[in-house]
Design a protein around this motif. Structure first.
Motif, PDB file in Angstrom:
ATOM      1  N   ASP A  63       0.809  -1.221   0.000  1.00  0.00           N
ATOM      2  CA  ASP A  63       0.000   0.000   0.000  1.00  0.00           C
ATOM      3  C   ASP A  63       0.843   1.272   0.000  1.00  0.00           C
ATOM      4  OD1 ASP A  63       1.016   0.023   2.561  1.00  0.00           O
ATOM      5  OD2 ASP A  63      -0.912   0.035   3.589  1.00  0.00           O
ATOM      6  N   GLY A  64       2.164   1.123  -0.110  1.00  0.00           N
ATOM      7  CA  GLY A  64       3.041   2.285  -0.085  1.00  0.00           C
ATOM      8  C   GLY A  64       3.582   2.613   1.284  1.00  0.00           C
ATOM      9  N   GLY A  65       3.134   1.875   2.275  1.00  0.00           N
ATOM     10  CA  GLY A  65       3.636   2.084   3.626  1.00  0.00           C
ATOM     11  C   GLY A  65       4.915   1.295   3.875  1.00  0.00           C
ATOM     12  N   LEU A  66       5.290   1.193   5.158  1.00  0.00           N
ATOM     13  CA  LEU A  66       6.511   0.496   5.549  1.00  0.00           C
ATOM     14  C   LEU A  66       6.230  -0.456   6.710  1.00  0.00           C
ATOM     15  CD1 LEU A  66       9.082   3.456   5.601  1.00  0.00           C
ATOM     16  CD2 LEU A  66       8.826   1.727   3.796  1.00  0.00           C
ATOM     17  N   THR A  67       6.926  -1.583   6.700  1.00  0.00           N
ATOM     18  CA  THR A  67       6.953  -2.473   7.856  1.00  0.00           C
ATOM     19  C   THR A  67       8.326  -2.360   8.499  1.00  0.00           C
ATOM     20  OG1 THR A  67       5.336  -4.025   6.940  1.00  0.00           O
ATOM     21  CG2 THR A  67       6.807  -4.858   8.640  1.00  0.00           C
ATOM     22  N   ASP A  80      16.622   6.598   7.420  1.00  0.00           N
ATOM     23  CA  ASP A  80      16.169   5.886   6.224  1.00  0.00           C
ATOM     24  C   ASP A  80      15.548   6.878   5.231  1.00  0.00           C
ATOM     25  OD1 ASP A  80      13.986   4.319   4.597  1.00  0.00           O
ATOM     26  OD2 ASP A  80      15.352   2.802   5.389  1.00  0.00           O
ATOM     27  N   PRO A  81      15.992   6.877   3.978  1.00  0.00           N
ATOM     28  CA  PRO A  81      15.484   7.854   3.003  1.00  0.00           C
ATOM     29  C   PRO A  81      13.969   7.788   2.813  1.00  0.00           C
ATOM     30  CG  PRO A  81      17.451   6.783   2.160  1.00  0.00           C
ATOM     31  CD  PRO A  81      17.070   6.046   3.408  1.00  0.00           C
ATOM     32  N   ARG A  82      13.389   6.601   2.941  1.00  0.00           N
ATOM     33  CA  ARG A  82      11.940   6.468   2.791  1.00  0.00           C
ATOM     34  C   ARG A  82      11.197   7.114   3.954  1.00  0.00           C
ATOM     35  NH1 ARG A  82      12.585   0.103   2.129  1.00  0.00           N
ATOM     36  NH2 ARG A  82      14.039   0.670   3.807  1.00  0.00           N
ATOM     37  N   VAL A  83      11.759   7.005   5.135  1.00  0.00           N
ATOM     38  CA  VAL A  83      11.148   7.654   6.304  1.00  0.00           C
ATOM     39  C   VAL A  83      11.283   9.167   6.192  1.00  0.00           C
ATOM     40  CG1 VAL A  83      11.257   7.889   8.815  1.00  0.00           C
ATOM     41  CG2 VAL A  83      11.514   5.633   7.753  1.00  0.00           C
ATOM     42  N   ILE A  84      12.450   9.631   5.800  1.00  0.00           N
ATOM     43  CA  ILE A  84      12.688  11.071   5.670  1.00  0.00           C
ATOM     44  C   ILE A  84      11.742  11.689   4.650  1.00  0.00           C
ATOM     45  CG2 ILE A  84      14.370  12.810   4.937  1.00  0.00           C
ATOM     46  CD1 ILE A  84      16.559  10.957   6.061  1.00  0.00           C
ATOM     47  N   SER A  85      11.533  11.014   3.523  1.00  0.00           N
ATOM     48  CA  SER A  85      10.715  11.590   2.453  1.00  0.00           C
ATOM     49  C   SER A  85       9.220  11.399   2.671  1.00  0.00           C
ATOM     50  CB  SER A  85      11.115  10.990   1.102  1.00  0.00           C
ATOM     51  OG  SER A  85      10.880   9.590   1.080  1.00  0.00           O
ATOM     52  N   LEU A  90       8.122  11.447  11.674  1.00  0.00           N
ATOM     53  CA  LEU A  90       8.742  10.364  12.438  1.00  0.00           C
ATOM     54  C   LEU A  90      10.249  10.552  12.531  1.00  0.00           C
ATOM     55  CD1 LEU A  90       8.686   7.657  13.886  1.00  0.00           C
ATOM     56  CD2 LEU A  90       8.640   6.519  11.643  1.00  0.00           C
ATOM     57  N   SER A  91      10.889  10.908  11.416  1.00  0.00           N
ATOM     58  CA  SER A  91      12.326  11.137  11.444  1.00  0.00           C
ATOM     59  C   SER A  91      12.676  12.266  12.404  1.00  0.00           C
ATOM     60  CB  SER A  91      12.827  11.471  10.034  1.00  0.00           C
ATOM     61  OG  SER A  91      14.222  11.666  10.031  1.00  0.00           O
ATOM     62  N   ARG A  92      11.916  13.349  12.372  1.00  0.00           N
ATOM     63  CA  ARG A  92      12.193  14.492  13.246  1.00  0.00           C
ATOM     64  C   ARG A  92      11.968  14.139  14.712  1.00  0.00           C
ATOM     65  NH1 ARG A  92       9.333  19.722  10.616  1.00  0.00           N
ATOM     66  NH2 ARG A  92       9.960  20.572  12.637  1.00  0.00           N
ATOM     67  N   ALA A  93      10.931  13.346  14.974  1.00  0.00           N
ATOM     68  CA  ALA A  93      10.667  12.944  16.360  1.00  0.00           C
ATOM     69  C   ALA A  93      11.806  12.084  16.902  1.00  0.00           C
ATOM     70  CB  ALA A  93       9.343  12.185  16.440  1.00  0.00           C
ATOM     71  N   LEU A  94      12.283  11.149  16.098  1.00  0.00           N
ATOM     72  CA  LEU A  94      13.386  10.293  16.531  1.00  0.00           C
ATOM     73  C   LEU A  94      14.644  11.104  16.815  1.00  0.00           C
ATOM     74  CD1 LEU A  94      12.746   7.389  14.053  1.00  0.00           C
ATOM     75  CD2 LEU A  94      12.897   7.100  16.536  1.00  0.00           C
ATOM     76  N   LEU A  95      14.949  12.049  15.947  1.00  0.00           N
ATOM     77  CA  LEU A  95      16.156  12.861  16.123  1.00  0.00           C
ATOM     78  C   LEU A  95      16.043  13.818  17.299  1.00  0.00           C
ATOM     79  CD1 LEU A  95      16.998  13.588  12.390  1.00  0.00           C
ATOM     80  CD2 LEU A  95      18.168  12.004  13.936  1.00  0.00           C
ATOM     81  N   ALA A  96      14.822  14.077  17.752  1.00  0.00           N
ATOM     82  CA  ALA A  96      14.615  14.940  18.916  1.00  0.00           C
ATOM     83  C   ALA A  96      14.804  14.189  20.231  1.00  0.00           C
ATOM     84  CB  ALA A  96      13.216  15.561  18.872  1.00  0.00           C
ATOM     85  N   LEU A 217       3.493   1.028   9.202  1.00  0.00           N
ATOM     86  CA  LEU A 217       3.019   2.361   8.876  1.00  0.00           C
ATOM     87  C   LEU A 217       2.155   2.281   7.629  1.00  0.00           C
ATOM     88  CD1 LEU A 217       6.209   4.586   9.344  1.00  0.00           C
ATOM     89  CD2 LEU A 217       4.313   4.263  10.933  1.00  0.00           C
ATOM     90  N   PRO A 218       0.958   2.874   7.650  1.00  0.00           N
ATOM     91  CA  PRO A 218       0.135   2.882   6.446  1.00  0.00           C
ATOM     92  C   PRO A 218       0.737   3.799   5.383  1.00  0.00           C
ATOM     93  CG  PRO A 218      -0.842   4.271   8.130  1.00  0.00           C
ATOM     94  CD  PRO A 218       0.349   3.595   8.771  1.00  0.00           C
ATOM     95  N   ALA A 219       0.096   3.859   4.225  1.00  0.00           N
ATOM     96  CA  ALA A 219       0.575   4.734   3.151  1.00  0.00           C
ATOM     97  C   ALA A 219       0.747   6.155   3.674  1.00  0.00           C
ATOM     98  CB  ALA A 219      -0.415   4.716   1.993  1.00  0.00           C
ATOM     99  N   PRO A 220       1.743   6.876   3.168  1.00  0.00           N
ATOM    100  CA  PRO A 220       1.987   8.239   3.661  1.00  0.00           C
ATOM    101  C   PRO A 220       0.744   9.110   3.538  1.00  0.00           C
ATOM    102  CG  PRO A 220       3.775   7.516   2.239  1.00  0.00           C
ATOM    103  CD  PRO A 220       2.696   6.480   2.128  1.00  0.00           C
ATOM    104  N   PRO A 221       0.408   9.861   4.570  1.00  0.00           N
ATOM    105  CA  PRO A 221      -0.784  10.714   4.532  1.00  0.00           C
ATOM    106  C   PRO A 221      -0.556  11.968   3.694  1.00  0.00           C
ATOM    107  CG  PRO A 221       0.387  11.040   6.589  1.00  0.00           C
ATOM    108  CD  PRO A 221       1.114   9.940   5.860  1.00  0.00           C
TER     109      PRO A 221
END
Length: 327
Positions: A63-67, A80-85, A90-96, A217-221
């Motif tokens: 569905d375009g999401g990630l496991t 991960d480039p897919r998470v960043i894009s 999520l990427s920003r929360a992790l880095l915080a 994670l479902p498809a990007p919103p």
């Protein structure tokens, strides 16, 4: 630290089957559990090491999401480039969260399961219903500056410390587990963590021996994503208030909104009334104020943490300005 037995698990099913006793704990990176063991907040009789399990991959979904495997380190997930894009919130929360060294060790599954940083939970010389059920809550009437103002009970006002989990809540993630019988379970992130109620020592809906294997994670919103964290210092500090948001503006009106909050409750907080106050409205300061009113409508301070209520309002407003592009 007290002595304990140790088992290096060879499969998720073996790990779950080996952890049916309440004195057993899973260990991966150990960034929280080892601290708790050193202070004798946790005194497990057995550790089941799941760090070597083949659960450290991030896989594309149809569905375009990630496991995301439970053993994926926080640093790898954030980079991960897919998470960043696709999931920048999520990427920003992790880095915080935490520090680079800790993010290199902390796992995705362990991040969801980390325990409160309430001062009294860590101090075994003081009463704490989360650590010792029925002993009382020293934070109510005590030093409670960092603690909860939403979803509290007379038994506990602890907060959940995770940044990642707040972003996962805004993204409607699903937690996948294996249990001691070898069966699997899928749990919506909104149902995964518990409010304190009368049993604050129970943080999640997991049964004894149930092991997180993946997060889906479902498809990007649609829309913009942002993570805003207010804390006492620029790094290695837990949120006083945080907001993970996804907002889509179409034709000058807010078409959809997903907003989750950290630092305010025993679990990542999400209130549909906040989103309902926004959807269908033009993004203006008055609309943002209405959403803030909905957020804190049932908030309750306990003295030292009273400031969190106006701070939550201001943080939400600032996040909404960023998410909608309104100056």
């Amino acid at each position: 630290m007290k002595t304990f037995d140790y088992l290096l698990a060879e499969s998720p099913e073996q790990a779950a089957a080996a952890a049916t006793e309440p004195t057993t704990r899973f260990i991966a990176g150990g960034t929280n559990l080892l601290d708790l063991m050193k202070l004798q907040v946790e005194t497990p009789a057995r550790l089941v090491d799941v760090s070597r399990l083949d659960l450290a991959q991030i896989v594309e979904r149809d569905d375009g999401g990630l496991t995301i495997g439970a053993m994926v380190p926080n640093s790898d997930l954030a980079a991960d480039p897919r998470v960043i894009s696709r999931y920048p919130v999520l990427s920003r929360a992790l880095l915080a969260g935490a520090t680079g060294q800790l993010r290199n060790k902390a796992s995705t599954g362990g991040n969801l399961l980390q325990r409160t940083r309430c001062y009294y939970f860590y101090d075994v010389a003081t009463p704490c219903n989360k650590r010792d059920p029925g002993s009382g809550c020293s934070a109510i009437g005590g030093v409670n500056r960092i603690l909860a103002v939403l979803g509290t009970s007379d038994q506990c006002i602890a907060t959940h410390p995770s940044d990642m989990a707040v972003a996962m809540r805004a993204l409607d993630a699903t937690v996948v587990t294996v249990n001691a019988d070898g069966g699997s379970n899928r749990i919506a992130i909104g149902d995964f963590h518990r409010l304190p109620g009368e049993t604050p020592h129970i943080d999640t809906v997991l049964e004894q021996g149930e092991l997180i294997t993946h997060v889906e994670l479902p498809a990007p919103p649609a829309g913009r994503q942002a993570y805003r964290k207010v804390r006492d210092r620029a790094s290695y500090a837990f949120a006083l208030v945080s907001v993970a948001g996804v907002v889509d503006v179409q034709d000058g009106r807010i078409a959809s909104a997903a907003l989750a909050f950290g630092g305010l409750a025993h679990k990542p907080w999400r209130d549909t009334a906040v989103e309902a106050a926004l959807i269908g409205q033009a993004p203006t300061a008055s609309v943002f104020n209405a959403a803030a009113d909905a957020l804190v409508a049932e908030a309750r301070g306990f003295g030292d943490n009273d400031f969190k209520i106006p701070l939550a309002r201001r943080t939400l407003a600032a996040a909404l300005h960023e998410l909608t592009g309104v100056e």
